[in-house]
Design a protein around this motif. Structure first.
Motif, short mmCIF file in Angstrom:
data_model
loop_
_atom_site.label_atom_id
_atom_site.label_comp_id
_atom_site.label_asym_id
_atom_site.label_seq_id
_atom_site.Cartn_x
_atom_site.Cartn_y
_atom_site.Cartn_z
N LEU A 188 35.84 33.74 43.23
CA LEU A 188 37.01 32.87 43.16
C LEU A 188 38.09 33.28 44.15
CD1 LEU A 188 37.25 32.54 39.27
CD2 LEU A 188 36.34 30.86 40.87
N ASP A 189 37.98 34.48 44.70
CA ASP A 189 38.91 35.01 45.70
C ASP A 189 40.34 35.07 45.15
OD1 ASP A 189 39.12 36.28 48.07
OD2 ASP A 189 39.09 34.50 49.33
N ILE A 190 40.50 35.73 43.99
CA ILE A 190 41.82 35.92 43.41
C ILE A 190 42.16 37.41 43.41
CG2 ILE A 190 41.69 33.84 42.01
CD1 ILE A 190 40.92 35.50 39.62
N ASP A 191 43.43 37.72 43.23
CA ASP A 191 43.90 39.09 43.36
C ASP A 191 43.37 40.01 42.26
OD1 ASP A 191 45.40 38.89 45.69
OD2 ASP A 191 47.15 38.12 44.63
N ALA A 192 43.40 39.54 41.03
CA ALA A 192 43.00 40.40 39.92
C ALA A 192 42.42 39.57 38.80
CB ALA A 192 44.21 41.20 39.41
N VAL A 193 41.51 40.19 38.05
CA VAL A 193 40.91 39.57 36.86
C VAL A 193 41.25 40.44 35.66
CG1 VAL A 193 38.78 38.91 35.70
CG2 VAL A 193 39.05 38.48 38.15
N GLN A 194 42.01 39.88 34.73
CA GLN A 194 42.36 40.63 33.52
C GLN A 194 41.28 40.49 32.44
OE1 GLN A 194 45.10 38.75 35.11
NE2 GLN A 194 45.39 40.75 36.08
N ASP A 195 40.64 39.33 32.40
CA ASP A 195 39.58 39.11 31.40
C ASP A 195 38.61 38.07 31.94
OD1 ASP A 195 38.25 39.43 28.95
OD2 ASP A 195 39.21 37.63 28.15
N SER A 196 37.33 38.30 31.76
CA SER A 196 36.32 37.37 32.25
C SER A 196 35.18 37.29 31.25
CB SER A 196 35.79 37.82 33.60
OG SER A 196 34.71 37.01 34.03
N LYS A 215 28.71 29.86 33.45
CA LYS A 215 29.89 29.19 32.90
C LYS A 215 30.70 30.17 32.08
CE LYS A 215 27.42 27.40 28.84
NZ LYS A 215 27.08 26.19 28.05
N GLY A 216 31.96 29.79 31.85
CA GLY A 216 32.85 30.63 31.06
C GLY A 216 34.28 30.45 31.52
N ASN A 217 35.14 31.39 31.15
CA ASN A 217 36.54 31.30 31.54
C ASN A 217 37.04 32.65 32.03
OD1 ASN A 217 37.67 32.74 29.03
ND2 ASN A 217 36.52 31.04 28.14
N VAL A 218 38.09 32.58 32.83
CA VAL A 218 38.65 33.75 33.49
C VAL A 218 40.16 33.75 33.35
CG1 VAL A 218 38.85 35.00 35.69
CG2 VAL A 218 36.78 33.68 35.20
N GLN A 219 40.73 34.89 33.05
CA GLN A 219 42.17 35.09 33.10
C GLN A 219 42.45 36.05 34.24
OE1 GLN A 219 44.04 36.14 29.36
NE2 GLN A 219 42.47 35.07 28.19
N GLY A 220 43.26 35.60 35.19
CA GLY A 220 43.54 36.44 36.35
C GLY A 220 44.94 36.23 36.85
N SER A 221 45.17 36.65 38.09
CA SER A 221 46.49 36.48 38.70
C SER A 221 46.33 36.38 40.21
CB SER A 221 47.42 37.64 38.33
OG SER A 221 46.89 38.88 38.80
N VAL A 222 47.25 35.65 40.81
CA VAL A 222 47.33 35.51 42.27
C VAL A 222 48.78 35.78 42.67
CG1 VAL A 222 47.06 33.95 44.23
CG2 VAL A 222 45.46 33.82 42.30
N LEU A 328 64.00 29.86 53.58
CA LEU A 328 62.82 30.69 53.49
C LEU A 328 63.04 31.71 52.40
CD1 LEU A 328 63.28 29.84 56.64
CD2 LEU A 328 61.50 31.52 57.09
N ARG A 329 61.95 32.10 51.73
CA ARG A 329 62.08 33.09 50.67
C ARG A 329 60.97 34.11 50.79
NH1 ARG A 329 62.74 30.25 45.34
NH2 ARG A 329 64.86 30.00 46.15
N MET A 330 61.33 35.37 50.60
CA MET A 330 60.37 36.48 50.61
C MET A 330 60.11 36.90 49.17
SD MET A 330 60.73 40.24 52.41
CE MET A 330 59.33 41.37 52.45
N VAL A 331 58.85 36.79 48.76
CA VAL A 331 58.45 37.13 47.39
C VAL A 331 57.27 38.08 47.45
CG1 VAL A 331 57.57 36.24 45.21
CG2 VAL A 331 59.31 34.96 46.47
N GLU A 332 57.35 39.16 46.69
CA GLU A 332 56.27 40.14 46.63
C GLU A 332 55.82 40.30 45.18
OE1 GLU A 332 55.37 44.63 48.35
OE2 GLU A 332 57.39 44.14 47.68
N ASN A 333 54.57 39.91 44.91
CA ASN A 333 54.03 39.97 43.54
C ASN A 333 54.96 39.29 42.55
OD1 ASN A 333 51.66 41.35 44.27
ND2 ASN A 333 52.74 43.31 44.23
N ASP A 334 55.40 38.08 42.91
CA ASP A 334 56.28 37.24 42.11
C ASP A 334 57.63 37.89 41.84
OD1 ASP A 334 56.44 34.65 41.04
OD2 ASP A 334 56.28 35.42 38.99
N ARG A 335 58.04 38.79 42.72
CA ARG A 335 59.37 39.41 42.66
C ARG A 335 60.17 38.97 43.86
NH1 ARG A 335 60.11 44.77 44.78
NH2 ARG A 335 62.29 45.41 44.62
#
Length: 481
Positions: A188-196, A215-222, A328-335
């Motif tokens: 899926l090319d996402i940053d992290a998977v917390q649960d799969s 098939k199934g579901n994934v909890q992750g973050s981008v 323009l806005r600079m955001v790092e890991n949603d910060r």
């Protein structure tokens, strides 16, 4: 009749012998045989991906204050991506990445009913991708990509990670297996998977093809923003070439609103065809660098209404633009790290320039009681022959220490803009002198036609970015973010 019977028996024996000696088959019986799906050591592919995407973008009134949805905008897009891919590994330890040449990469559709189109520029068709922890890193080797082009290329199915969805052990028809979370995250090319919770299954097997479902579901973050994904897919594994030649996926993704990008809820169907190649038509043979060249990871940010462009770190996003103001806005890991407001000022007479003293006086007046002192005053001429007067100032807003950078940029014809960077004092280190990159790469664009948005190509078009300065072109066609 006897000769015919012997012929049939001999033929069946030959088929049985071939099955027993095949490196992919571990059992010979027509029913219940087990197979180990080991991909071949193949380094060259032609890949075509077609994706249909529908859903809604979720917007907040002010994402820095609240991520509650204020309104939603419908989207409906079709994308086609066709590329050659040369895969590189690290001495048998795994894939490190690939070089690609895109024969076609385009997306067409509507946002809130308004037609939009994005197409990869010719100067950006040579691309490199590095695999590592989290998302892969993609960049053009002879140009700088825009955020729109990155979104176009970074589809939610990574061709380099398809093999990871295969079962690790021998398997029989109707048997299931758990797909590792790491493999799902790479696909899926996402940053992290917390649960799969993705389960695979071998659904059919013949002498030519093994077919699997998952098939199934994934909890992750981008980029620090949570995302939920429901996934269902199918894979065809060709037993002769030992290649995953066909992948189909249905994805439903719900991503929260971030501080630099909107949230969304989308449904996508994706089809991928992979064909092993013996020779390449266009993809580069040059070995992949151990790590992405840092300078090439800059993103080409531009404002069509504002008629300017800059090269900035990918953490910077253009979140608003008009003929008078761009943000323009600079955001790092949603910060939230910093913000830059680019304002168009009334033109000066040709040959006139604003002095550093005059800019200091203007800044003192605009900041009022918030102003404390100037840390630095500088003047320079950048690579586009623009005169830059820059001030670093400190002060406080509601007792919170703040640092500002004011950059007044003008040309000999009197055209000028003022870029104002604002950040909390605690974010100065993370800001990492982004104003220097801004003023160094800033260029004014003449946009009477779309073609005029492109700056000149590099004189050595065949050279890699490590050996040349890449082209600074704005895209030929763009989509709204």
């Amino acid at each position: 009749m006897m000769r015919r019977r012997n012929f049939l028996l001999n033929s069946l024996a030959a088929v049985s012998l071939a099955a027993s000696t095949s490196p992919r088959l571990h059992a010979e019986s027509a029913e219940g045989r087990r197979v180990t799906l080991v991909p071949a050591d193949q380094s060259l592919f032609r890949v075509r991906v077609e994706m249909d995407l529908k859903g809604n973008i979720h917007l907040s009134r002010n994402e820095l204050v609240s991520k509650d949805r204020d309104r939603q905008v419908p989207i409906d897009y079709n994308s086609v991506i066709d590329f050659e891919e040369r895969v590189f590994g690290d001495n048998g330890q795994g894939l490190t990445g690939a070089r690609r040449y895109y024969h076609e990469a385009r997306s067409e559709g509507k946002t809130a009913g308004t037609p939009q189109r994005i197409e990869l520029r010719d100067s950006a068709r040579h691309v490199a991708t590095h695999m590592g922890q989290g998302r892969s890193v993609t960049y053009a080797t002879r140009a700088y990509l825009t955020h729109e082009e990155l979104d176009l290329l970074e589809i939610p199915v990574n061709s380099l990670a398809v093999d990871g969805m295969l079962p690790a052990d021998a398997i029989a028809v109707d048997e299931t297996y758990a797909v590792p979370a790491e493999a799902v995250g790479r696909l899926l090319d996402i940053d992290a998977v917390q649960d799969s919770e993705i389960e695979g299954k071998l659904t059919s097997l013949d002498n030519k093809t093994a077919r699997l479902e998952f098939k199934g579901n994934v909890q992750g973050s981008v980029a620090g923003v949570p995302t939920m994904i429901d996934l269902a897919g199918k894979i065809s594994f060709d037993l002769d070439s030992r290649t995953c030649t066909w992948v189909a996926m249905a994805i439903r993704e719900r991503r929260e609103i971030g501080k630099a990008e909107p949230g969304f809820e989308i449904a996508a169907t994706i089809k991928m065809i992979r064909k092993p190649l013996s020779t390449a038509a266009a993809v580069s043979e040059q070995p992949l660098a151990e790590a992405p060249p840092e300078g090439q990871l800059l993103v080409n940010l531009y404002s069509i209404p504002g008629r300017y462009g800059v090269l900035m770190d990918r953490q910077w996003q253009m979140i608003r633009q008009s003929t008078s103001l761009s943000r323009l806005r600079m955001v790092e890991n949603d910060r939230d790290i910093a913000q830059c407001d680019v304002r168009h000022l009334p033109p000066l007479k040709p040959g006139e320039q604003l002095t550093a003293e005059a800019l200091q006086a203007d800044v003192r007046r605009s900041l009022g009681d918030q102003f404390d002192e100037f840390l630095q005053v500088s003047e320079q001429v950048n690579s586009s022959d623009l005169r830059v007067v820059r001030l670093h100032a400190i002060g406080a807003v509601q007792r919170v220490p703040v640092q500002w950078v004011f950059a007044h940029c003008s040309d000999d014809n009197g055209r000028r803009i003022l870029a104002t960077f604002t950040m909390a004092a605690e974010n100065v280190e993370a800001f990492a002198g982004a104003d220097e990159q801004f003023v160094h790469s800033l260029r004014f664009l003449d946009l009477d036609t779309a073609a005029e948005a492109d700056s000149p190509e590099t004189p050595q078009a065949a050279a890699e970015p490590e050996q040349q300065t890449a082209a600074l072109n704005a895209p030929q066609t763009t989509s709204s973010r």
